[in-house]
Design a protein around this motif. Structure first.
Motif, mmCIF file in Angstrom:
data_model
loop_
_atom_site.group_PDB
_atom_site.id
_atom_site.type_symbol
_atom_site.label_atom_id
_atom_site.label_comp_id
_atom_site.label_asym_id
_atom_site.label_seq_id
_atom_site.Cartn_x
_atom_site.Cartn_y
_atom_site.Cartn_z
ATOM 1 N N TYR A 255 0.839 -1.201 0.000
ATOM 2 C CA TYR A 255 0.000 0.000 0.000
ATOM 3 C C TYR A 255 0.875 1.252 0.000
ATOM 4 C CZ TYR A 255 -3.509 -3.314 1.814
ATOM 5 O OH TYR A 255 -4.348 -4.387 2.003
ATOM 6 N N LEU A 256 0.269 2.345 -0.432
ATOM 7 C CA LEU A 256 0.784 3.691 -0.194
ATOM 8 C C LEU A 256 -0.208 4.368 0.743
ATOM 9 C CD1 LEU A 256 1.793 4.576 -3.851
ATOM 10 C CD2 LEU A 256 3.371 4.397 -1.918
ATOM 11 N N VAL A 257 0.262 4.790 1.911
ATOM 12 C CA VAL A 257 -0.625 5.297 2.958
ATOM 13 C C VAL A 257 -0.440 6.805 3.099
ATOM 14 C CG1 VAL A 257 -1.254 5.132 5.388
ATOM 15 C CG2 VAL A 257 -0.477 3.089 4.162
ATOM 16 N N SER A 258 -1.547 7.528 3.019
ATOM 17 C CA SER A 258 -1.506 8.980 3.190
ATOM 18 C C SER A 258 -1.198 9.309 4.657
ATOM 19 C CB SER A 258 -2.845 9.595 2.783
ATOM 20 O OG SER A 258 -2.852 10.986 3.014
ATOM 21 N N THR A 259 -0.160 10.098 4.884
ATOM 22 C CA THR A 259 0.244 10.420 6.259
ATOM 23 C C THR A 259 -0.477 11.640 6.808
ATOM 24 O OG1 THR A 259 2.119 11.725 5.447
ATOM 25 C CG2 THR A 259 2.511 9.388 5.931
ATOM 26 N N ALA A 260 -1.377 12.238 6.000
ATOM 27 C CA ALA A 260 -2.129 13.413 6.444
ATOM 28 C C ALA A 260 -3.399 13.527 5.602
ATOM 29 C CB ALA A 260 -1.292 14.684 6.294
ATOM 30 N N ALA A 261 -4.391 14.234 6.112
ATOM 31 C CA ALA A 261 -5.556 14.564 5.296
ATOM 32 C C ALA A 261 -5.094 15.528 4.200
ATOM 33 C CB ALA A 261 -6.638 15.205 6.160
ATOM 34 N N GLN A 262 -5.431 15.234 2.968
ATOM 35 C CA GLN A 262 -4.931 16.058 1.868
ATOM 36 C C GLN A 262 -5.837 15.920 0.648
ATOM 37 O OE1 GLN A 262 -1.154 14.493 0.154
ATOM 38 N NE2 GLN A 262 -1.310 12.875 1.704
ATOM 39 N N LEU A 263 -5.714 16.896 -0.238
ATOM 40 C CA LEU A 263 -6.468 16.914 -1.488
ATOM 41 C C LEU A 263 -5.463 16.927 -2.632
ATOM 42 C CD1 LEU A 263 -9.469 17.098 -2.473
ATOM 43 C CD2 LEU A 263 -9.062 19.552 -2.777
ATOM 44 N N GLU A 275 -6.348 11.099 6.564
ATOM 45 C CA GLU A 275 -5.107 10.652 7.203
ATOM 46 C C GLU A 275 -5.190 9.148 7.462
ATOM 47 O OE1 GLU A 275 -2.266 11.604 11.098
ATOM 48 O OE2 GLU A 275 -4.197 12.636 10.838
ATOM 49 N N GLY A 276 -4.180 8.411 7.034
ATOM 50 C CA GLY A 276 -4.163 6.963 7.206
ATOM 51 C C GLY A 276 -4.852 6.194 6.100
ATOM 52 N N GLU A 277 -5.447 6.892 5.123
ATOM 53 C CA GLU A 277 -6.111 6.197 4.025
ATOM 54 C C GLU A 277 -5.061 5.615 3.075
ATOM 55 O OE1 GLU A 277 -9.689 6.865 0.743
ATOM 56 O OE2 GLU A 277 -8.880 8.589 1.851
#
Length: 322
Positions: A255-263, A275-277
């Motif tokens: 996986y590639l995991v987003s380390t923050a909420a982002q657009l 975050e964490g998605e």
């Protein structure tokens, strides 16, 4: 690549593939859960990173399979037989196929099938240099899609080569379907296939989470490619490589995991990440010898010989296509 003759054998131009990475990428990132198919790892940079992975001390797969190919080359040549046309599914490196080509008697043609035009062009050049007597018929195509019925010459002995345990990237139902289609395609011939085996989870974890971070760079290169080819604006540093081993499913999950909420914008459209998605990028299923032979039989092959290294890390199977 041109159609000029090399070593007296005409090099045929690859057939263009119907591949639209930006559209497929956007569809995958709009799905739930988000995903990018692992076949898109292999642009020029991804192919180079994968070659670096193959040389890592933790990555036992390539050196173990190569050792088996070299040790049993004569046996493979006898099973494949003379005057065969050999298709390699997902061709990239010339090292493994080179061992086979050097051992075969009167090979009629070598058909490398690859989704990356850069990888295919480089492979064809290396094969022409190392094996100028071989008729190379490159095919730029996705081997997981329907294969053209005209792949082989009429009356040719049909043989497939599928190394690297790429079969593990399919789910088990997908693997069965791929093998069933391949058995029909290779009717009267056979398939030599590499299959990674179930083993100590610590060995598997290390192979996909190397200390040098090459596999992490390989995984993140999907986002680099997206920025270049799909008008995306991923901040690569805000995505972490994550590759656990799922013991119950007997597979590595990448996986590639987003380390923050982002657009992120992709092809001009916004894609939101919590975050964490995670973006799922690969599965790598592991088999026991018995399980894989049973799967091959369900798909219409007759499982014949099997070769394993002394530590039973990896296996090569000869499957007869009746």
């Amino acid at each position: 690549m041109t159609s000029a003759s090399r070593g007296g054998i005409a090099a045929k131009r690859p057939i263009p593939a119907d591949i639209d990475f930006p559209d497929v990428l956007l569809a995958g990132l709009s799905a739930e859960p988000k995903r990018i198919a692992c076949k898109y790892f292999y642009d020029a940079a991804g192919a180079e990173l994968f070659q670096q992975i193959c040389a890592l001390p933790e990555y036992y797969l390539t050196r173990t399979e190569l050792s088996l190919l070299r040790r049993h080359a004569g046996e493979f040549a006898r099973l494949i037989g003379p005057d065969a046309e050999l298709v390699e599914f997902g061709a990239g490196s010339s090292e493994k196929i080179g061992v086979l080509l050097a051992s075969l008697e009167r090979i009629r043609a070598y058909i490398p099938m690859e989704i990356s035009s850069e990888s295919l062009t480089g492979l064809v050049a290396r094969i022409h240099a190392d094996h100028p007597q071989v008729d190379v018929r490159p095919l730029l195509a996705d081997f997981s899609a329907a294969l053209p019925p005209t792949l082989f010459s009429p009356g040719a002995r049909r043989v497939g080569f599928f190394p690297g345990s790429t079969i593990g990237n399919f789910t088990r139902p997908e693997a069965r379907d791929f093998l069933a289609g391949t058995a029909r395609l290779l009717k009267g011939g056979g398939l030599l296939i590499g299959v990674d085996l179930v083993k100590d989870p610590a060995l598997l974890h290390a192979a996909y989470n190397d200390t040098a971070g090459v596999t992490a760079s390989f995984n993140r290169n999907l986002l680099v490619r997206a920025n270049r080819e799909a008008a995306a604006n991923f901040d690569i540093a805000r995505f972490a490589h994550y590759a656990p081993y799922n013991v119950e499913q007997r597979r590595i999950e990448m996986y590639l995991v987003s380390t923050a909420a982002q657009l992120v914008r992709v092809c001009g459209r916004p894609v939101a990440f919590a975050e964490g998605e995670a973006i799922h990028t690969e599965w790598s299923h592991k088999y026991t010898v018995e399980d894989f032979r049973a799967l091959a039989a369900q798909a219409g092959f007759i499982p014949r010989a099997v070769w394993c290294d002394p530590d039973r890390l990896f296996s090569l199977h000869w499957l007869e296509a009746p």
